[in-house]
Write an enzyme that holds these catalytic residues in place. Sequence first.
Site, PDB file in Angstrom:
ATOM      1  N   GLU A 165      43.185  40.574  37.485  1.00  0.00           N
ATOM      2  CA  GLU A 165      43.597  40.926  38.832  1.00  0.00           C
ATOM      3  C   GLU A 165      44.571  39.892  39.371  1.00  0.00           C
ATOM      4  O   GLU A 165      44.333  38.690  39.268  1.00  0.00           O
ATOM      5  CB  GLU A 165      42.370  41.039  39.739  1.00  0.00           C
ATOM      6  N   GLU A 233      45.751  50.059  42.499  1.00  0.00           N
ATOM      7  CA  GLU A 233      44.493  50.685  42.911  1.00  0.00           C
ATOM      8  C   GLU A 233      44.416  50.869  44.421  1.00  0.00           C
ATOM      9  O   GLU A 233      44.620  49.923  45.187  1.00  0.00           O
ATOM     10  CB  GLU A 233      43.291  49.862  42.435  1.00  0.00           C
TER      11      GLU A 233
END
EC number: 2.1.2.11
Length: 364
Positions: A165, A233
């Site tokens: 991430e 996302e």
Amino acid sequence: MMMMMRRAFRHLARQQRRPLSHVPESAVYGGPRPQDVGAAAGAGAGAGATRRVTVTTLRGKHRRGEPITVVTAYDYPSAVHVDSAGIDVCLVGDSAAMVVHGHDTTLPISLDVMLEHCRAVARGATRPLLVGDLPFGCYESSSTRAVDSAVRVLKEGGMDAIKLEGGAPSRISAAKAIVEAGIAVMGHVGLTPQAISVLGGFRPQGKTVDSAVKVVETALALQEAGCFSVVLECVPAPVAAAATSALQIPTIGIGAGPFCSGQVLVYHDLLGMMQHPHHAKVTPKFCKQFGNVGHVINKALSEYKQEVETRSFPGPSHTPYKIAAADVDGFANALQKMGLDEAANAAAAAAENAEKDGELPENK
């Protein structure tokens, strides 16, 4: 003779290895046995179903404007399904913490547990590019630790690439260091579940000007760090479209609209494995359920329970192991000599029932 046996064993081992995209086929790798992917499902498998998907494959699809398919899976059975369907990428996500282990967030899962999931998936999927998530706590503190963790995902987990991430500078630096170590990296921006402490929960990102700009800036930073792809996302479609246009690498959307280079969903979610995903109070708004497997599973379990309770299972067709009538008599006599008269009677009664059903073989 011994030398010939060793050569034959080495030849067999070479045939059974799963070739990774980032190492030569002749490299020493005790990987999983390849599955038969030649009969992959026609809807998406195509003529090239048996060819390994690599980062180069994805670049080619992106260049030609062909959508990239990604499914998140965590174990051997799901990996076999993903493989046979001809999916491009199988992502072993840290969401296993929630979907498989029942946690409320992705934070508790460790690298060692992730490696177990990676190995299971690697045994089941031979065609897709395999990408393993770096879980929270194994890469943020230093670039050295990030590289060490990524190396383990490839060497011990059997993955082709890692995902991490993005967001904080330390994570961008980690991505750059891992790429420089020779490991392919997929980035992740927008809603980054490992950062929910900062984000204030599982909340969509990019809904304000500043937040939308940050999504694009972070994606560009991950591209600059050397990532081959970026997951977007839970961001609005215009933000995802802008990021996709700004980047030269593929974007993989999850709750990011139709303008990404590809899409990813969790195996359990897209199949409707449960009435609602264990990791969410309701099915995520972005998740289309392409099946209702949960209903089928519940129905099968209920029928099993009922048949066991009514003693209709197992019946003759599911009681395959036989003993001759003469041997039953001898067995009963032996039990009586042991003082187990009730056990002898039970054996005799079972044999009598089996004989009525035509199950017991004749005496020889």
